[in-house]
Each structure stands twice: as structure tokens, then as C-alpha cells.
Design a protein around this motif. Structure first.
Motif: not given
Length: 319
Positions: A53-58
Motif C-alpha cells: 500500500s501507499h503513502g499519504n496523498g498517493f
């Protein structure tokens, strides 16, 4: 959920410079408060499983330059956190790290129930990495290995590294609060990413890829809108400072590796020295990718993947 992504004749989701493969399977989940989360499956179903999974805003699709390197060897299960990416917007609250940690556990269990038990590696960046560490601090460990990329680990009060990282987080929060939410086309947001100084190291085509991954088309207005509005993500940049992560993680915490951005770079990201200190403090395996910023998987994906493969091999997990 309807996927509004344009497609080409080969059945790939199109972005400028990248064609994302169509998932081999999808899993639509509802969290205990009704928030929808979609998991998509790619890669080799016979290989070890990677949950990413991803980072904030992505969104998870933003990381295609990195996870495409895994397609031949790993069984990939990608998901976006609530209100992000492929998921329809649910609610502005709760949208916080304790909720993410619980969602992460729900997603993990659902993947196992649907696609079977096998060796499973968690691979998370920034926001999702913090959610994984928060679970460890709460005594939850459900991975055969965990690889975290540049989590924003704010040190406790009194540490000289705390202030600079908090200041950086406050600047990101303030920017998110006034972020443009609607665009006439995808390239409008991609152009923003192309001109942001902190995105200057991104591989060619990633600005367009990320824009496509974090926007959805609104048929009513004929505009493209952020899947996760800026004000919803804003507090995450500062909330991290108050989480109970900076204490010795509850066992078992092996195999666990943190891959940090370059703390020696002249313009080093404020997260970089904090990752290094955290690993030194708690005896966690640590690696660094030279000349990278916080978005290291989108700047040097091959080096990030090589470190991942090497760590898994050293941990007895072959693929």
C-alpha cells in the motif's frame, strides 16, 4: 465499484508513459463501519504474497514503477487505504492512523480467507508503514516479513530531530488544507506534480501516473476530483507525532527492515535521519538508497527492489 479508467485494446489501464496491467482478481471489502476497500491481485499466484500500500496523498497504482518489478516472482495484493485511490469516498472521519491499523488487519485477514494461506510480506511506504508500525506497538504481528519505506517516525520530546520533522509535517498539512480539489483534466494535476520541488527526482511519467491514480472522474461536473480531498489527509501529517510507536516494538519484530531515504544528501528529507535513529535505537535492520528523497520507490525503484529481494533472501524467503 465501477472503474472509470480509460482502457486500451490490450486491456491495460492507461497512463502517460505507463500501462497498468488488469488485475487477475479483485476483492471488494467493507470495514466494520462500512468503509469500502478494494484489493486487486497481480503477478505470479504461485509466488510468495506481497501486500502493498501507499503513502499519504498517493495510491497503490502510483507505485507501479516499483511493483511492476515484482510481477514475475510475487503474488501481489494491492490496496488503497479508505477514501483513497480505487475506493469511493466514505467519510472524513475516522480517517486516522488507529483506524488504518485496524483496516490493515481486516484486509490482511480477508486476503488470507479469499486467496489462501501462504508466506506473506507486507511492503508499505510512509503512511501505510506507520499504520503497520502502530499495529506492532499494539502487539499485532501477522507477517512473515515486513519491509517499510521511509516512515515519518517523529522522535519523542527532547530529541533534536523532532522539531524539524514536525515543522515539515506542519508545512505539508497547511498545503493540503488549501489544495486544489478539482481539475479539468488529469494533466492539470500532473502539471502540479511536475513543478513541485519535492517531486523533482521522480522518474519520467510518474507525475502523470500519480495524477491518474489519485483522481476520479465526476460525471456531474465533467471534472476530475481528488479521491481523497486535501483537508481529509491534512491532519495525518501531524497526527503521527503523537502515536505510541517510539517505544520498543512488541515481539516478534523479525524479519523487519526499514529502507530510508538518504540522510547524507545535501537536501536530505527530514524523515531520513529519523528512520536511521529509530533503527539504531531498536536494533531494526536498516538500509538506505543513496541520493533519494521520501519518494524513493518512485525515484530509484530498481534499487529499492534489489534491497527488498536481498532482505527476503537473507531471511530465508526465496522467490
Amino acid at each position: 465499484m465501477t472503474d472509470q479508467s480509460p482502457s486500451n485494446e490490450e486491456g491495460h489501464r492507461e497512463t502517460v508513459g505507463f500501462a497498468l496491467p488488469v488485475p487477475s482478481a479483485t476483492l471488494d471489502l467493507a470495514m466494520d463501519d462500512g468503509a469500502p476497500i478494494r484489493v486487486v491481485r497481480h503477478g505470479n499466484p504461485s509466488g510468495p504474497r506481497v501486500v502493498l500500500s501507499h503513502g499519504n496523498g498517493f495510491a497503490s497504482d502510483s507505485y507501479f514503477p516499483f511493483w511492476r518489478l515484482m510481477l514475475k516472482r510475487f503474488d501481489l495484493a494491492l490496496f488503497d487505504f479508505r477514501n483513497c485511490g480505487r475506493n469511493p469516498f466514505h467519510a472524513a472521519e475516522p480517517h486516522d492512523y488507529p483506524r488504518f491499523a485496524r483496516d490493515n488487519a481486516t484486509v490482511h485477514d480477508a486476503i488470507t480467507n479469499e486467496w489462501g494461506t501462504k508466506t506473506t510480506i507486507g511492503v508499505f511506504h510512509s503512511m501505510s508503514a506507520i499504520a503497520a508500525l502502530l499495529a506492532i506497538a499494539d502487539g499485532v504481528w501477522h507477517w512473515d516479513a515486513l519491509v517499510l519505506f521511509d516512515p515519518p517516525l517523529v522522535p519523542p520530546e527532547g530529541n533534536p530531530l523532532r522539531g524539524p520533522l514536525m515543522t515539515a509535517g506542519e508545512a505539508l498539512r497547511d498545503a493540503a488544507l488549501i489544495r486544489q480539489n478539482r481539475f479539468p483534466d488529469i494533466d492539470g494535476l500532473a502539471d502540479v506534480f511536475r513543478h513541485l520541488h519535492r517531486f523533482r527526482r521522480l522518474r519520467k511519467g510518474v507525475a502523470e501516473l500519480n495524477a491518474r491514480s489519485v483522481l476520479r472522474f465526476d460525471p456531474a461536473s465533467r471534472e476530475w476530483v481528488l479521491c481523497c480531498p486535501g483537508p481529509v489527509e491534512a491532519d495525518l501529517y501531524v497526527e503521527v507525532a503523537e502515536l505510541p510507536i517510539w517505544r520498543k516494538p512488541a515481539p516478534p519484530v523479525r524479519p523487519l527492515m526499514i529502507v530510508g531515504s538518504d540522510p547524507e544528501a545535501e537536501d536530505a528529507t527530514k524523515t531520513a535521519p529519523c528512520c536511521k535513529l529509530f533503527c539504531e535505537t531498536f536494533g531494526i535492520d536498516y538500509a538506505v538508497v543513496p541520493d533519494t528523497s521520501h519518494l524513493l520507490q518512485l525515484e530509484e525503484p530498481e534499487q529499492c527492489y534489489a534491497l527488498l529481494r536481498g532482505f527476503l533472501s537473507d531471511s530465508g524467503i526465496g522467490a
